[in-house]
Structure formats: C-alpha cells, structure tokens
Design a protein around this motif. Structure first.
Motif, PDB file in Angstrom:
ATOM      1  N   UNK A 225      10.708-121.945 -51.138  1.00 33.66           N
ATOM      2  CA  UNK A 225       9.367-122.183 -51.685  1.00 33.66           C
ATOM      3  C   UNK A 225       9.202-121.588 -53.073  1.00 33.66           C
ATOM      4  N   UNK A 226      10.001-120.580 -53.400  1.00 32.49           N
ATOM      5  CA  UNK A 226       9.861-119.913 -54.702  1.00 32.49           C
ATOM      6  C   UNK A 226      10.202-120.819 -55.873  1.00 32.49           C
ATOM      7  N   UNK A 227      10.919-121.927 -55.622  1.00 31.52           N
ATOM      8  CA  UNK A 227      11.308-122.828 -56.704  1.00 31.52           C
ATOM      9  C   UNK A 227      10.285-123.926 -56.978  1.00 31.52           C
ATOM     10  N   UNK A 228       9.325-124.087 -56.052  1.00 26.67           N
ATOM     11  CA  UNK A 228       8.220-125.047 -56.242  1.00 26.67           C
ATOM     12  C   UNK A 228       8.723-126.440 -56.615  1.00 26.67           C
ATOM     13  N   UNK A 231      10.855-131.952 -53.841  1.00 25.79           N
ATOM     14  CA  UNK A 231      11.913-132.520 -53.004  1.00 25.79           C
ATOM     15  C   UNK A 231      12.363-131.553 -51.900  1.00 25.79           C
ATOM     16  N   UNK A 232      11.925-130.283 -51.994  1.00 27.08           N
ATOM     17  CA  UNK A 232      12.266-129.311 -50.962  1.00 27.08           C
ATOM     18  C   UNK A 232      11.220-129.280 -49.847  1.00 27.08           C
ATOM     19  N   UNK A 233      10.105-129.983 -50.028  1.00 25.82           N
ATOM     20  CA  UNK A 233       8.956-129.846 -49.125  1.00 25.82           C
ATOM     21  C   UNK A 233       9.306-130.137 -47.667  1.00 25.82           C
ATOM     22  N   UNK A 234      10.057-131.205 -47.420  1.00 26.69           N
ATOM     23  CA  UNK A 234      10.377-131.549 -46.033  1.00 26.69           C
ATOM     24  C   UNK A 234      11.277-130.508 -45.390  1.00 26.69           C
ATOM     25  N   UNK A 235      12.251-130.003 -46.157  1.00 25.98           N
ATOM     26  CA  UNK A 235      13.137-128.960 -45.639  1.00 25.98           C
ATOM     27  C   UNK A 235      12.350-127.689 -45.344  1.00 25.98           C
TER      28      UNK A 235
END
Length: 298
Positions: A225-228, A231-235
C-alpha cells in the motif's frame, strides 16, 4: 522455537530481496566452488526497510528447512512450472513470479533436487532479464551454478549473490516497488508450501509457523500500500482478506536473551513465540493462500 543465524556485516537495503533465499540457513560447513573460493556468509536478517518503515518477513528458505525437518517428502507438484515464465508479460506479473520461482528454487535446493533446480534457475534468469536486472543473472553465474550443483551451501551463496545484486540495482534505480512484489510472491509461495504439506504430513512446528504469519501479512499489506499504485489494489484486497483470517489466532512472544558463540561467529536466537491456531483456521488460511497463489501464477 529457536533459530540460528550467521551474523551479517552490511547495512539493511531499501528492500532485502536476498532474504527470499538465504535467511535462517543456520550453521553448516561451506563447500568451495570450482574456483576454490569459499561461499560468502549468506544469512540475512528477515527485515525490510521501506521509506523508514521496518517490516519483518520470514524467508522462504527458513520455511522450507522447517518443512524438511518435519519429515515431509519433496513434492514437485507444489512448484510453479518453469515453462510458464514465458507467460508473464507485465512487470507486475514478472516481479511476483520472480518471487515465486525464487522460493521454488530455495525449496529445491534444501531438498537437493539439483537437476530440477537448473530449470528453475533458468526461469529466474529469464524473468530477471525481462525486468532489466540481467546483469544479476549473467552467463558466468549460470555456469557457476551448473558447476556447483550438489553443493547446497555454494548454490545458496550463488543465488544470494544474484538476488543481492538485483536488490542493489532496484534500489539505485528507485524501483523498490518491483522488489516489494518479488518479496510478496516469495512469501505466498513459501506459505503455500507449508499449508499444502500439512495435509499429508501433520506437524505442530509447521502449523505454528503458519500462525506466526499473522504479523507478516499485515506487513505485506502496508508494504504494498505504501507505493499507492492502482494496479496493486486487487492484490492488497486479497492480502487484507487473508489478514482477517489471522485475526483470531492467539500469539504470545517471550523474549529470551540471545547467546553468542564468538569462536564460531554464531548468534543463537532463543526467543519463542507460542501460537494457538485451530485446524479450522489452518484450512481457511490454506484455501485463501491457494486462491491468491492461483491469481499470481495463472
């Protein structure tokens, strides 16, 4: 449960990818490689420092060693097929699966499955090339890997060198988000090993190791989450759902002063974690791990 670690005299990198393969190897006699060189001390603390925040995430090799010590047999079916490396077309998929293949390579090495390890090292090299960290997995290293097949400590040291070089490259290139995905993929694969093994070889120690991941899951959520990155939201959502399954697991940590054997340059960690986890909790966690892994390895 106490673990043994070699000391490491280097600063903690922005993202310690090397911890995927080498943490917690414990004391052992090193075997030289074809150049007559001694493998470097390759044990690294399972700690990641991202933008000043400290995350503690166990190494897959540490988990693989625990699985082997439980008496569980090697199972090729647990691994991601190395031929699938060509299927991963985005940086996101490649980074996650570089972590998966790194954990697989560690598992193979611990079980001395030398011939299979070559194919997985080739998959790691292929994805490393695609991620732009080709110099970490160059032809020279490949030849050294082939020449040292059968020498467990040497192989662990060689792969450690490659991952540390990758770590340094990603840090210098300000691409630590790629390293975070590698770490997350490696963690999922190692816990996949642990949950799958329990179905055929019950082990209180392995079950406890799964329960101990309660804090690691939260660390990975914060890390990603720190990278905002959208595309990481689902993971991240999947990891949060996994974290919720750990909520009712009871843990008690007891600190005991570590002991140091100066003549052996060895520090023994004596602190213990008591875990209360039910078979039902293990099953729900196992199902969720399998779901997350499936979305990664496709």
């Amino acid at each position: 449960m106490a673990f043994k670690f070699f000391p490491l005299t280097r600063s903690v990198c922005v993202l310690s990818i090397a911890s995927l393969l080498v943490t917690g190897c414990g004391p052992s006699k090193h075997e030289g490689n074809e150049h007559g060189e001694e493998p470097k001390d390759s044990a690294a603390p399972p700690i990641v420092n991202i933008n000043g925040q400290i995350f503690s995430i166990p190494s897959p090799v540490q988990t693989a060693m625990l699985i082997q010590q439980s008496g569980a047999s090697f199972s090729k079916e647990l691994l991601n097929e190395p031929s699938k490396a060509a299927n991963y077309q985005t940086t996101y998929d490649r980074a996650l699966n570089l972590g998966v293949y790194g954990a697989d390579l560690g598992y193979l090495t611990i079980y001395s499955e030398n011939n299979q390890a070559l194919a997985f090292f080739a998959a790691v090299k292929k994805i490393g090339d695609q991620l732009g960290i080709a110099s970490s997995f160059d032809e020279k290293l490949m030849k050294r890997f082939e020449a040292n097949i059968g020498k467990k400590d040497s192989i662990i040291s060689l792969v450690s060198d490659a991952y540390r070089a990758s770590d340094a490259y990603l840090k210098d290139s300000k691409r630590s988000e790629v390293g975070a995905l590698i770490l997350a993929g490696g963690w999922i694969e190692s816990i996949h090993f642990a949950t799958a093994i329990l179905k055929t070889k019950p082990s209180q120690e392995v079950q406890n190791r799964i329960g101990e991941q309660k804090t690691s899951v939260n660390s990975i959520v914060k890390l990603l989450a720190s990278f905002k990155k959208p595309e990481y939201d689902n993971l991240i959502k999947q990891f949060k759902e996994l974290s919720a399954l750990f909520e009712n697991i009871e843990m008690k940590y007891t600190f005991v002063e570590p002991t140091t054997q100066v003549e052996k340059q060895l520090t023994i960690i004596n602190s213990k974690t008591e875990v209360k986890i039910t078979p039902e909790q293990v099953q729900t966690i196992s199902d969720k791990i399998a779901s997350i892994r499936k979305s990664i390895v496709q």
